[in-house]
Structure formats: C-alpha cells, structure tokens
Design a protein around this motif. Sequence first.
Motif, short mmCIF file in Angstrom:
data_model
loop_
_atom_site.label_atom_id
_atom_site.label_comp_id
_atom_site.label_asym_id
_atom_site.label_seq_id
_atom_site.Cartn_x
_atom_site.Cartn_y
_atom_site.Cartn_z
N ASP A 167 0.94 -1.20 0.18
CA ASP A 167 0.02 -0.06 -0.18
C ASP A 167 0.92 1.16 -0.10
O ASP A 167 2.02 1.14 -0.12
CB ASP A 167 -1.04 0.09 1.26
CG ASP A 167 -0.36 -0.08 2.46
OD1 ASP A 167 1.07 -0.01 2.48
OD2 ASP A 167 -1.03 -0.01 3.47
N ARG A 168 0.32 2.38 0.10
CA ARG A 168 1.16 3.60 0.11
C ARG A 168 2.06 3.84 1.20
O ARG A 168 2.88 4.64 1.38
CB ARG A 168 0.10 4.92 -0.14
CG ARG A 168 -1.01 5.23 1.09
CD ARG A 168 -2.00 6.22 0.97
NE ARG A 168 -2.80 6.14 2.24
CZ ARG A 168 -2.35 7.23 2.95
NH1 ARG A 168 -1.08 8.07 2.93
NH2 ARG A 168 -3.28 7.15 3.98
N HIS A 169 1.73 2.98 2.21
CA HIS A 169 2.57 3.16 3.36
C HIS A 169 3.88 2.33 3.34
O HIS A 169 4.85 2.17 4.16
CB HIS A 169 2.02 3.03 4.60
CG HIS A 169 0.71 3.90 5.14
ND1 HIS A 169 1.09 5.12 5.12
CD2 HIS A 169 -0.37 3.55 4.88
CE1 HIS A 169 -0.19 5.72 5.29
NE2 HIS A 169 -0.96 4.99 5.19
#
Length: 337
Positions: free
Chosen positions: A318-320
């Motif tokens: 994910d974006r993290h």
Amino acid sequence: MAALIISGAGVLLVVLPWLIWKGPYVLDAAHLDESELKKGSAALVTGLRTAVVAFAAALGAGIALFYTARTYRLTRRGQITDRFTKALERLDSEKIYIRIGGILALEQIVQDAPDQAATDAARVLGHFIRHRTLHAAPPPAPESSGNQPAAEPLPREPAADIQAALTALTRTESRTHVDPREKLALHGLHLAGARLMQADLTDADLGGATLTRAALGGATLTRATLYGARLSNAELRWAKLEGAILDGATLDGATLDGATLKGATLDGATLTNATLRGATLTGTYLSGATLTRADLRGADLESVRGLSASQVVQVVTDRHTKLPAAFYPSTRAAAAT
C-alpha cells in the motif's frame, strides 16, 4: 578459614587478657595519677576495662553471626540440592501429572535460588524435552512410491508435560540467570502448536524444527537459528527476530505483523500468503525468497537486500509500504538531474 580461626583464638586468649590487665595503664597512662588512683582515677581503669570487655563481646557476637550466616547458606544449599534431586525423580515417572509436578518444582527452585539452580534446571529441562519429543518428519521425497504405508501422523500440539517444560525453559525471568554458554538446543524437534508467547529464545537452535501453528507472539528470537524450520501458520506478531537465520524456512501463512527482522536472513525462505504488516526489515536478506501474495502493507523494505522486481510484483503493498530506492525510477532520475 583456618587462618581466621587461629587469628580469632589469638585475640581472645592473648590480646584480650592483656588489654584488660595492662591496657588501661598503657593506653590511658597520661591520664592516670598513681597517687590518686584510690581517690577516683581508678574509674578510668574500670571504664576502659569495661569498654574492652564490651568490644570483645561485640567481636564474639560478630564471629558468631558470621558462622550462623555461613551455616545458613550451607543448609539452604543442601535443601535446594535435596529439592532438586526429588524434582528429578518426578521427571522419570510414568504418570504425566507427576512429571508436570517435577517441572513445576524445578521452576520454583529456580525462582527461590536462581544463581544456584537456573543453569542446571535449564540443562535438565532441555534434555527432558529432547528425550520425550518426537523428531520432525522429513519432507516427502518427490520420487517416493505411493505404495509405501502412510506414516503415523505427528501430534498437532506438544503433550502437557512437554509444554510445561518449554514454558519453564524459555521464561524470561529464568533465562536471565542461565549461563550464556548453555544454549537452547531444540533443533529437529516436532513442536507444532507449541505455546511460546513472550518466550526468550535468544540464540536458540531451532534448525529443522517443526513449529507449525506455534504461538510465538512477542517472543525474542534474536540470533536464533531457524534454518529449514517449518513455521507455516505460526503466530509471530511483534516477535523480535534480529539477526535470526531463517534461510530455507517455510513461513507460509505465518503472521509477522509488527515483527522486527533487522539483519535477519531469509534466503530461499517461503513466505506465501504470509502477513508482515508494519514489519521492520532493515538490512534483511530476501534473496531467492518466495513472497507470493505476502502482505507487506506498511512494511519498511527500504534497506532490504537481495529483493528483485519479480518478487515485488507478487506481494501486496500500500502507500505506506517503503520499498528500496531502486524501485522508484522517477525519483532516481530526478536526483540525477
């Protein structure tokens, strides 16, 4: 000890009588008047003699206290030894509840006298586990014939006495007092379903062991050897695996959320469907690792080693998720310009 006894006897038999008889006339000579002794100076003599006698009594009391304390230590050591021997006798019983009682007795002895019994208890419990635990089944050979009789299935979890011994052996409070040279040697054992939450497995040898479905949440596995171990569906949330050797290990479906794998090696390991959300993989080696559908959302992969593009496309991110800089071409190009 002999010199101390001789010195004490000399003080009591020679020095003390001399101090009582001649001490006042030597130590308080400047304050004594021979002509006035009968009028009051004799009080000085009496006072000093009283002080000397009081000192001698205090010295004798101190010596008596010393011997009392020494006798207490020796007696307590003997009691611990007797308790230890009785606990060992229980471990050899044919009845499981008596064996569990022996394990609990050993654990209590370690709590009562950690400096004396912790290392010996760890050595005994290690032998007990290795003696009573089945060995992990070897992986099936690809050319094996289907006509061979099926092997007897191995237990899904350790027997109650084995579990009790594992808990006592890996308890953090006990391991603190164990000689660092007394390593945990549990390699090649079948420990599927073992409950080892918060266990201290620092430097443990678990190579080739079966830990399928084992509960290892929050466990400390720093520098542990898990080469070729089977950890499918194992619970490893928040486990500490710094410097652990997991080369060739099977971690299919394992949960490693929040785990710390700093400097760990997972070369050739299998992590299909494993969950590593929020895991720290600083300096982790992943060369040749199978990461099919591994959940790496929120994981820190910036400094992992041996990670290839073919591995990354198989994982869930994910974006993290933090990937190595090499996987961000636009960023590298911008930096070059």
